[in-house]
Design a protein around this motif. Structure first.
Motif, mmCIF file in Angstrom:
data_model
loop_
_atom_site.group_PDB
_atom_site.id
_atom_site.type_symbol
_atom_site.label_atom_id
_atom_site.label_comp_id
_atom_site.label_asym_id
_atom_site.label_seq_id
_atom_site.Cartn_x
_atom_site.Cartn_y
_atom_site.Cartn_z
ATOM 1 N N GLY A 78 0.454 -1.508 -15.517
ATOM 2 C CA GLY A 78 1.339 -2.436 -14.794
ATOM 3 C C GLY A 78 2.284 -1.652 -13.922
ATOM 4 O O GLY A 78 3.506 -1.843 -13.959
ATOM 5 N N VAL A 130 -2.006 -4.739 -18.885
ATOM 6 C CA VAL A 130 -1.682 -3.899 -20.049
ATOM 7 C C VAL A 130 -0.907 -2.690 -19.555
ATOM 8 O O VAL A 130 -1.422 -1.914 -18.740
ATOM 9 N N LEU A 140 16.020 12.493 -11.446
ATOM 10 C CA LEU A 140 14.935 12.069 -12.323
ATOM 11 C C LEU A 140 15.483 11.051 -13.310
ATOM 12 O O LEU A 140 16.606 11.138 -13.768
ATOM 13 N N MET A 179 9.375 7.947 -18.329
ATOM 14 C CA MET A 179 8.528 8.856 -17.541
ATOM 15 C C MET A 179 7.452 9.490 -18.416
ATOM 16 O O MET A 179 7.673 9.754 -19.592
ATOM 17 N N ALA A 193 6.479 5.616 -16.345
ATOM 18 C CA ALA A 193 5.854 5.054 -17.549
ATOM 19 C C ALA A 193 6.658 3.817 -17.931
ATOM 20 O O ALA A 193 7.250 3.739 -19.001
ATOM 21 N N GLY A 250 6.142 -1.411 -13.346
ATOM 22 C CA GLY A 250 6.420 -1.023 -11.956
ATOM 23 C C GLY A 250 5.967 0.407 -11.683
ATOM 24 O O GLY A 250 5.860 0.820 -10.536
ATOM 25 N N GLY A 285 11.612 8.097 -5.547
ATOM 26 C CA GLY A 285 12.714 8.488 -4.670
ATOM 27 C C GLY A 285 13.001 7.481 -3.564
ATOM 28 O O GLY A 285 13.878 7.713 -2.730
ATOM 29 N N MET A 286 12.254 6.384 -3.531
ATOM 30 C CA MET A 286 12.472 5.261 -2.610
ATOM 31 C C MET A 286 12.147 5.557 -1.145
ATOM 32 O O MET A 286 12.441 4.722 -0.282
ATOM 33 N N THR A 312 1.791 -0.721 -24.664
ATOM 34 C CA THR A 312 0.393 -0.716 -25.112
ATOM 35 C C THR A 312 -0.428 0.092 -24.120
ATOM 36 O O THR A 312 -0.180 0.006 -22.914
ATOM 37 N N HIS A 354 -4.057 9.021 -15.024
ATOM 38 C CA HIS A 354 -4.557 8.335 -16.223
ATOM 39 C C HIS A 354 -5.798 7.481 -15.979
ATOM 40 O O HIS A 354 -6.544 7.215 -16.922
ATOM 41 N N ALA A 396 5.017 14.650 -6.696
ATOM 42 C CA ALA A 396 4.805 13.456 -7.542
ATOM 43 C C ALA A 396 3.884 12.436 -6.867
ATOM 44 O O ALA A 396 4.091 11.235 -6.976
ATOM 45 N N ASP A 427 -5.805 2.043 -7.506
ATOM 46 C CA ASP A 427 -4.565 2.825 -7.620
ATOM 47 C C ASP A 427 -4.744 4.104 -6.817
ATOM 48 O O ASP A 427 -5.743 4.259 -6.098
ATOM 49 N N ALA A 445 4.076 3.203 0.219
ATOM 50 C CA ALA A 445 3.754 2.185 1.236
ATOM 51 C C ALA A 445 2.239 2.008 1.330
ATOM 52 O O ALA A 445 1.727 0.871 1.417
HETATM 53 C C1 LIG Z 1 9.543 10.807 -9.634
HETATM 54 C C2 LIG Z 1 8.716 10.190 -8.548
HETATM 55 C C3 LIG Z 1 9.213 10.149 -7.247
HETATM 56 C C4 LIG Z 1 8.440 9.568 -6.232
HETATM 57 N N1 LIG Z 1 9.011 9.397 -4.999
HETATM 58 C C5 LIG Z 1 8.356 8.658 -4.084
HETATM 59 C C6 LIG Z 1 9.009 8.264 -2.886
HETATM 60 O O1 LIG Z 1 10.193 8.540 -2.673
HETATM 61 N N2 LIG Z 1 8.300 7.537 -1.981
HETATM 62 C C7 LIG Z 1 6.998 7.179 -2.196
HETATM 63 O O2 LIG Z 1 6.386 6.571 -1.323
HETATM 64 N N3 LIG Z 1 6.365 7.525 -3.330
HETATM 65 C C8 LIG Z 1 7.028 8.215 -4.294
HETATM 66 N N4 LIG Z 1 6.425 8.482 -5.482
HETATM 67 C C9 LIG Z 1 5.007 8.128 -5.655
HETATM 68 C C10 LIG Z 1 4.692 6.655 -5.861
HETATM 69 O O3 LIG Z 1 5.649 6.022 -6.664
HETATM 70 C C11 LIG Z 1 3.298 6.584 -6.502
HETATM 71 O O4 LIG Z 1 2.386 7.188 -5.617
HETATM 72 C C12 LIG Z 1 2.841 5.174 -6.807
HETATM 73 O O5 LIG Z 1 3.673 4.578 -7.765
HETATM 74 C C13 LIG Z 1 1.411 5.194 -7.339
HETATM 75 O O6 LIG Z 1 1.025 3.892 -7.656
HETATM 76 P P1 LIG Z 1 -0.116 3.657 -8.734
HETATM 77 O O7 LIG Z 1 -0.230 2.194 -8.930
HETATM 78 O O8 LIG Z 1 -1.305 4.447 -8.373
HETATM 79 O O9 LIG Z 1 0.436 4.330 -10.092
HETATM 80 P P2 LIG Z 1 1.772 4.055 -10.884
HETATM 81 O O10 LIG Z 1 2.759 3.340 -10.073
HETATM 82 O O11 LIG Z 1 2.156 5.366 -11.483
HETATM 83 O O12 LIG Z 1 1.315 3.073 -12.043
HETATM 84 C C14 LIG Z 1 0.492 3.442 -13.113
HETATM 85 C C15 LIG Z 1 0.945 2.671 -14.355
HETATM 86 O O13 LIG Z 1 -0.038 2.784 -15.376
HETATM 87 C C16 LIG Z 1 0.601 2.977 -16.626
HETATM 88 N N5 LIG Z 1 -0.376 3.644 -17.502
HETATM 89 C C17 LIG Z 1 -0.790 4.923 -17.458
HETATM 90 N N6 LIG Z 1 -1.764 5.121 -18.360
HETATM 91 C C18 LIG Z 1 -1.976 3.927 -18.971
HETATM 92 C C19 LIG Z 1 -2.879 3.487 -19.961
HETATM 93 N N7 LIG Z 1 -3.770 4.309 -20.531
HETATM 94 N N8 LIG Z 1 -2.807 2.195 -20.349
HETATM 95 C C20 LIG Z 1 -1.907 1.324 -19.796
HETATM 96 N N9 LIG Z 1 -1.032 1.705 -18.830
HETATM 97 C C21 LIG Z 1 -1.099 2.987 -18.424
HETATM 98 C C22 LIG Z 1 1.848 3.759 -16.297
HETATM 99 O O14 LIG Z 1 2.830 3.621 -17.282
HETATM 100 C C23 LIG Z 1 2.250 3.187 -14.945
HETATM 101 O O15 LIG Z 1 3.154 2.118 -15.082
HETATM 102 C C24 LIG Z 1 7.140 9.067 -6.523
HETATM 103 C C25 LIG Z 1 6.645 9.108 -7.826
HETATM 104 C C26 LIG Z 1 7.430 9.641 -8.836
HETATM 105 C C27 LIG Z 1 6.893 9.638 -10.229
#
Ligand SMILES: Cc1cc2nc3c(=O)[nH]c(=O)nc-3n(C[C@H](O)[C@H](O)[C@H](O)COP(=O)(O)OP(=O)(O)OC[C@H]3O[C@@H](n4cnc5c(N)ncnc54)[C@H](O)[C@@H]3O)c2cc1C
Length: 608
Positions: free
Chosen positions: A21, A43, A63, A69, A91, A94, A101-102, A239, A285, A545, A578, A592
């Motif tokens: 999520g 989940v 951080l 996290m 973690a 969202g 870092g927005m 979960t 993951h 990141a 993702d 974005a």
């Molecule tokens: C510290 C930090 C700073 C960042 N700064 C920026 C920024 O300033 N600007 C920008 O554009 N991007 C930034 N990013 C990157 C951006 O946030 C990510 O690229 C984006 O969130 C990726 O989206 P996603 O859906 O692929 O993964 P995520 O948003 O990471 O979502 C994955 C989700 O899956 C969950 N998960 C993992 N394993 C499991 C499992 N086995 N079962 C169930 N749930 C699970 C996690 O808890 C998480 O909620 C930053 C990231 C971090 C961590």
């Protein structure tokens, strides 16, 4: 019940189960449940979290609480002096969008056109720009403040979507000196807007915050909270998904997922998906879940006695992030008003806090910074012996580049072919001067607040499990960035370092700050070799990141894991939505792009 905290409270079956999520998972959940007849379970490993730390833009630079996290350790990085690095990931509900870092940046037209040229119809800039607009709205301060802060932007690059992008009502004085240094002293262009495919130059970039209350706009706030009441949407928190259920007999088809509570020793719960399982667990993951489910490189699965469902060598390969340089310089005569005051001066901070709480204005409305300049290789090469063409010819050809790939690529011709295709496209863009190679970012204290990011690395790493324990926090996969393995990456960063040094140390607009180089130290280090050694040994991090690419959207014969409809090859009813799906990393922080990808994915899944 809309939010479940115990897996045994989930129903036996849903139409769609979304693993993760985070940013993309919540976008897809929102769009799929627009149809009241479609049931969705998300989940999520983390829980719902709310605090000022998460919502005030200023705190985006720090951080977040460790309990929100994953900090996944890397393997020792050979290209970076054997150092290891912790990769932070969200973690919590969202995911990254709640803790990041927005910075809200979009890649260049050429980034997405490269995706299309890698065999993915409908993923070029033309189509993606529709989804950038669909997912976002631009918020700007009052015309007086826009004038006062000298902002430029183009509202037509945005639509009326859920994610709020904001030009904040505050800037630090150093930001303007840096704009002046890069554009007036050095002659780089100042763009009116960097959101519409042209990102080469300096520009104001928004942050992901809501103009109405000056708080973070995350996937949780933008896509989940407004629809959390829908009876067809359930969120199962605390979960984790351990594996995708794929019956051994007959056609490979995802039937559902096996999940565990984060609580130690909990029993496995199996939940069925009538239509599809959608993996949205992020760039680290999702490949872990795929490999644990028997979808991945055969030799790895055999080693761990995991029955092979589909031999897909690309799962966990093609791993990319943005190597980043920080902290090489400091100022000796800082501007009296600068960002450090928030950290070091309690009365300044108290006044800023009071102003934010009363009016939602002032220094706390700005995140780490929303200014920067994207440069090409041609911008970095200034002397005649070191021309862009020369560098490309000596350091990059698809044939020699494959020599720097991880050992995992050995005997996997499809992976090598896919990488060679990427190198060939990236080289053409480098040659043409359209490849957005390096980003220089600046914020309210120059130069500690500056970063240099390698936006289009040629090195590729791996994310491979070494255990069958599925706990994503306690037993993460082996994360090997393999950063700086390709010599071009190091060369590009040496050139970027030299440009940064020139701007900071010689620009008339910055002279009053008394910039001093800490490392490598301008007198001590003269040669490019010495600079490279300092970058590798101390200054560079292999990531920003932004882990991605580990279940790449490419044709199967090019080592792809998902097709252009994001369906996993060889397994029915299973998609990846993702950051793992990126065929090639884009020249921008990822959020974005991920919002746009998830919006497009939802349309594909719904058949729109
Ligand atoms: C510290 C930090 C700073 C960042 N700064 C920026 C920024 O300033 N600007 C920008 O554009 N991007 C930034 N990013 C990157 C951006 O946030 C990510 O690229 C984006 O969130 C990726 O989206 P996603 O859906 O692929 O993964 P995520 O948003 O990471 O979502 C994955 C989700 O899956 C969950 N998960 C993992 N394993 C499991 C499992 N086995 N079962 C169930 N749930 C699970 C996690 O808890 C998480 O909620 C930053 C990231 C971090 C961590």
């Amino acid at each position: 019940q809309r939010v479940l905290r115990d897996p045994s409270a989930a129903k036996d079956a849903y139409d769609y189960i979304i693993a993760g999520g985070g940013l993309t998972g919540l976008v897809v959940a929102n769009r799929l449940t627009e149809d009241p007849k479609t049931t969705v379970l998300v989940v999520e490993y983390g829980d719902l979290a709310d605090s000022w730390n998460l919502s005030i833009p200023y705190y985006a630079t720090a951080l977040q609480d460790a309990s929100l996290m994953f900090t996944t350790p890397s393997t020792p990085q050979r290209g970076l002096g054997g150092r290891t690095f912790n990769l932070p990931l969200g973690a919590t509900v969202g995911g990254g969008s709640t803790v990041n870092g927005m910075a809200y940046l979009r890649g260049a037209k050429v980034d997405y056109d490269t995706w299309e040229k890698m065999g993915n119809r409908g993923w070029g800039w033309k189509e993606m720009s529709k989804y950038f607009k669909k997912s976002s709205t631009l918020n700007v301060p009052s015309p007086e403040i826009v004038d006062q802060l000298n902002y430029t932007y183009d509202k037509s690059s945005f639509g009326h979507g859920p994610v709020q992008a904001l030009l904040p009502p505050w800037q630090w004085p150093d930001v303007y000196y840096l704009y002046k240094a890069w554009t007036e002293d050095m002659g780089y262009p100042l763009l009116n807007d960097s959101m519409s495919g042209n990102i080469l130059g300096a520009a104001w970039r928004p942050i992901s915050a809501d103009g109405k209350n000056l708080t973070r706009s995350s996937a949780r706030k933008a896509y989940y909270d407004p629809v959390q009441h829908r009876p067809n949407l359930q969120l199962l928190v605390n979960t984790y998904v351990a594996k995708v259920q794929i019956p051994a007999q007959g056609l490979s088809r995802a039937k559902g997922v096996d999940v565990f509570s984060r609580k130690d020793g909990s029993a496995k719960v199996s939940i069925s998906a009538r239509k599809e399982v959608i993996l949205a667990a992020g760039g680290i993951h999702t490949p872990q879940i795929l490999q644990l489910s028997g979808i991945g490189p055969r030799h790895l699965l055999d080693k761990l006695n995991i029955p092979v469902v589909e031999d897909l060598p690309g799962v966990g390969a093609n791993f990319m992030d943005h190597p980043t340089l920080r902290g090489a310089q400091q100022v000796n005569q800082p501007n009296p008003i600068n960002f450090s005051l928030l950290r070091n001066n309690a009365s300044f901070f108290d006044a800023a806090w009071a102003e934010y709480m009363a009016n939602r204005t002032g220094p706390l409305t700005a995140a780490g910074g929303n200014s920067g300049l994207t440069a090409t290789l041609h911008n970095l090469t200034t002397n005649s012996d070191d021309t862009a063409t020369n560098l490309i010819h000596t350091l990059i050809t698809p044939a020699n580049s494959t020599a720097y790939l991880p050992a995992h690529y050995r005997d996997k011709p499809t992976l090598v072919a896919g990488y060679a295709a990427q190198v060939s496209l990236l080289t053409s863009a480098l040659q043409a001067g359209t490849n957005p190679l390096v980003d220089f970012l600046w914020s309210g204290n120059a130069p500690p607040g500056m970063a240099v990011v390698l936006q289009k690395p040629l090195s590729r790493g791996t994310v491979l499990i070494n255990s069958t324990n599925p706990h994503p926090g306690l037993s993460p996969p082996l994360v090997d960035f393999n950063a700086f393995a390709h010599p071009f990456d190091a060369r590009a960063m040496v050139l970027a370092f030299k440009l940064l040094r020139r701007v900071l140390l010689t620009s008339p607009s910055l002279r009053h700050l008394g910039v001093e180089e800490l490392l490598p130290g301008e007198e001590a280090v003269g040669t490019d070799e010495e600079i490279e050694a300092a970058l590798r040994g101390t200054l560079m991090s292999p990531h920003n990141a932004h882990p991605c690419g580990t279940a790449g959207m490419m044709p199967r014969e090019l080592g792809g894991v998902v097709d252009e409809r994001l369906k996993v090859y060889g397994v029915e009813g299973l998609r990846v939505v993702d950051a793992s799906m990126l065929p090639v990393i884009v020249a921008a922080n990822l959020q974005a792009t991920m919002y746009a990808v998830a919006e497009k994915a939802a349309d594909i899944i719904r058949g729109h």
